[in-house]
Design a protein around this motif. Structure first.
Motif, PDB file in Angstrom:
ATOM      1  N   HIS A 111      43.795  11.880  60.257  1.00 52.73           N
ATOM      2  CA  HIS A 111      44.060  12.538  58.970  1.00 52.73           C
ATOM      3  C   HIS A 111      45.516  12.999  58.810  1.00 52.73           C
ATOM      4  O   HIS A 111      46.102  12.899  57.722  1.00 52.73           O
ATOM      5  CB  HIS A 111      43.100  13.733  58.851  1.00 52.73           C
ATOM      6  CG  HIS A 111      43.161  14.429  57.537  1.00 52.73           C
ATOM      7  ND1 HIS A 111      42.805  13.829  56.355  1.00 52.73           N
ATOM      8  CD2 HIS A 111      43.528  15.698  57.198  1.00 52.73           C
ATOM      9  CE1 HIS A 111      42.950  14.694  55.357  1.00 52.73           C
ATOM     10  NE2 HIS A 111      43.397  15.830  55.852  1.00 52.73           N
ATOM     11  N   HIS A 115      48.388  12.120  55.984  1.00 55.09           N
ATOM     12  CA  HIS A 115      49.207  13.069  55.211  1.00 55.09           C
ATOM     13  C   HIS A 115      50.688  12.686  55.313  1.00 55.09           C
ATOM     14  O   HIS A 115      51.418  12.728  54.329  1.00 55.09           O
ATOM     15  CB  HIS A 115      48.998  14.497  55.711  1.00 55.09           C
ATOM     16  CG  HIS A 115      47.837  15.205  55.053  1.00 55.09           C
ATOM     17  ND1 HIS A 115      47.703  15.307  53.689  1.00 55.09           N
ATOM     18  CD2 HIS A 115      46.759  15.848  55.574  1.00 55.09           C
ATOM     19  CE1 HIS A 115      46.600  15.991  53.393  1.00 55.09           C
ATOM     20  NE2 HIS A 115      46.004  16.316  54.524  1.00 55.09           N
ATOM     21  N   ASP A 313      44.098  16.358  49.969  1.00 52.76           N
ATOM     22  CA  ASP A 313      43.328  15.258  50.571  1.00 52.76           C
ATOM     23  C   ASP A 313      43.014  14.168  49.544  1.00 52.76           C
ATOM     24  O   ASP A 313      42.571  14.456  48.436  1.00 52.76           O
ATOM     25  CB  ASP A 313      42.030  15.814  51.177  1.00 52.76           C
ATOM     26  CG  ASP A 313      42.317  16.634  52.417  1.00 52.76           C
ATOM     27  OD1 ASP A 313      43.461  16.567  52.919  1.00 52.76           O
ATOM     28  OD2 ASP A 313      41.410  17.327  52.890  1.00 52.76           O
TER      29      ASP A 313
HETATM   30 ZN    ZN Z   1      44.265  17.293  54.655  1.00 55.46          ZN
END
Ligand code: ZN
Ligand code: KG4
Length: 347
Positions: A111, A115, A313
């Motif tokens: 993750h 980003h 997100d």
């Molecule tokens: Zn995140």
């Protein structure tokens, strides 16, 4: 090359189609923020159930928004770590199943890497070597990247993440979840000069944010003339709008100062860095953006931010990160055995 990417690590169910790494053909995000605003935070069980409900319609929408069918897709990508266990399971199982049924190679993406790669969706490409400031709800790290897919964590928080700190300070001030955007919104009406908060002195490039949260708590108690035993949830009803705005402003200013000071030190240690990229939900913060541009960019170094729609997100960033793995020759993962890793650091 077209990648169908899926993200479900926390409380956003997202799917996107990315062409050649940086062109977003579709980007669908179903947020659960309204559900969790009522609770003041994410409830993992509820998040997982919401993902279960949303994931297939979201994937379908991403394909149809892109005007594509499964036959046009070359790869599937998915977030496998870190995040909430139940949330990660829904996304990874969906991606595994699609990869098997549609016979597409599967890429499992970290993750935080996603980003970072949100910065590649902004038009201009960051140059290596670079320094990444990763600031999300769960992480606060400085990462040195010599080239694509090579990550060296050179600084990290020793306690709370900065996003978590925004969320906790918002609660003290009686502002709604998620705290970051709420604090930023009311800080616009406030003065960051009325109160003062200490900058923690932490060795090297590491951070500490739990003391800052407590400093806000103590400052609010002192301002109201209440004892330090007064619980935080009792405080906000005694604060005026202006006091809330001023506390939000000074907290935001202090958090941004802590982050940018450490990045200045990181740049001193790595003068060869050609880019600074900011990544994660807190990178949407305008006070942080302004300070970072003023203090971190010079003739040598360009500072990058994700577009606002890619700072929180989303799945577009997962597709971008997967693309740079694919073109670097990273092998796909086995869809029958891909597991989640809720706590694993970036690799
Ligand atoms: Zn995140
Ligand atoms: O990256 P993200 O969407 O999810 C995680 O991976 O954790 O980051 C969420 C965090 C939350 O703590 C939220 O309050 C914070 O990012 N955030 C902000 C802003 N927008 C979101 N913090 C400060 N200013 C903002 N504008």
């Amino acid at each position: 090359m077209k990648i169908l990417a899926i993200e479900s690590s926390c409380d956003e169910t997202a799917a996107a189609v990315i062409e050649d790494g940086v062109k977003v053909l579709s980007n669908v995000v179903v947020s659960q923020v309204d559900i969790f605003a009522a609770y003041g935070g994410v409830i993992p069980e509820v998040a997982a159930r919401s993902h279960l409900e949303a994931i297939l319609p979201v994937v379908k929408q991403a394909l149809s928004d892109a005007g594509l069918t499964k036959d046009d897709i070359d790869y599937i990508a998915v977030t496998y770590a870190p995040g909430l266990l139940g949330s990660l399971l829904i996304g990874t199982l969906t991606a595994r199943m699609l990869a098997i049924l549609w016979q597409k190679p599967l890429y499992a993406v970290h993750h935080l890497k996603s980003h970072i790669y949100a910065n590649w969706l902004a038009g201009e490409e960051p140059q290596f070597p670079l320094l990444a400031l990763v600031v999300s709800g769960g992480h606060t790290q400085i990462i040195y990247m010599e080239e694509h897919n090579k990550f060296e964590i050179i600084g990290t928080t020793r306690d709370d993440a900065v996003g978590e700190c925004f969320d906790k300070v918002a609660k003290i001030l009686g502002l709604p979840y998620p705290g970051g955007p709420s604090v930023a919104r009311v800080a616009e009406q406030g003065s960051n000069k009325r109160y003062k908060l200490p900058i923690p002195r932490v060795e090297g490039l590491d951070f500490s944010f739990s003391g800052l949260k407590t400093a806000v708590l103590r400052a609010v108690q002192a301002e109201l003339g209440l004892p330090i035993t007064t619980p935080s949830y009792e405080l906000s009803k005694h604060l005026s709008r202006q006091q809330v705005a001023d506390f939000a402003a000074v907290f935001q200013e202090t958090a941004a100062e802590i982050l940018v000071e450490k990045m200045e030190n990181a740049l001193q240690a790595h003068p060869e860095a050609l880019s600074v990229v900011t990544a994660g939900g807190v990178s949407a913060n305008q006070a942080l953006r302004q300070k970072a541009i003023e203090r971190l960019s010079d003739a040598n170094t360009v500072v990058f931010f994700p577009e606002l729609r890619y700072s929180g997100d989303n799945a577009a960033m997962v597709g971008a990160a997967a693309y740079f793995e694919i073109i670097s020759g990273v092998k796909p993962t086995d869809p029958y055995s891909l597991n989640i890793a809720p706590r694993t650091p970036i690799i």
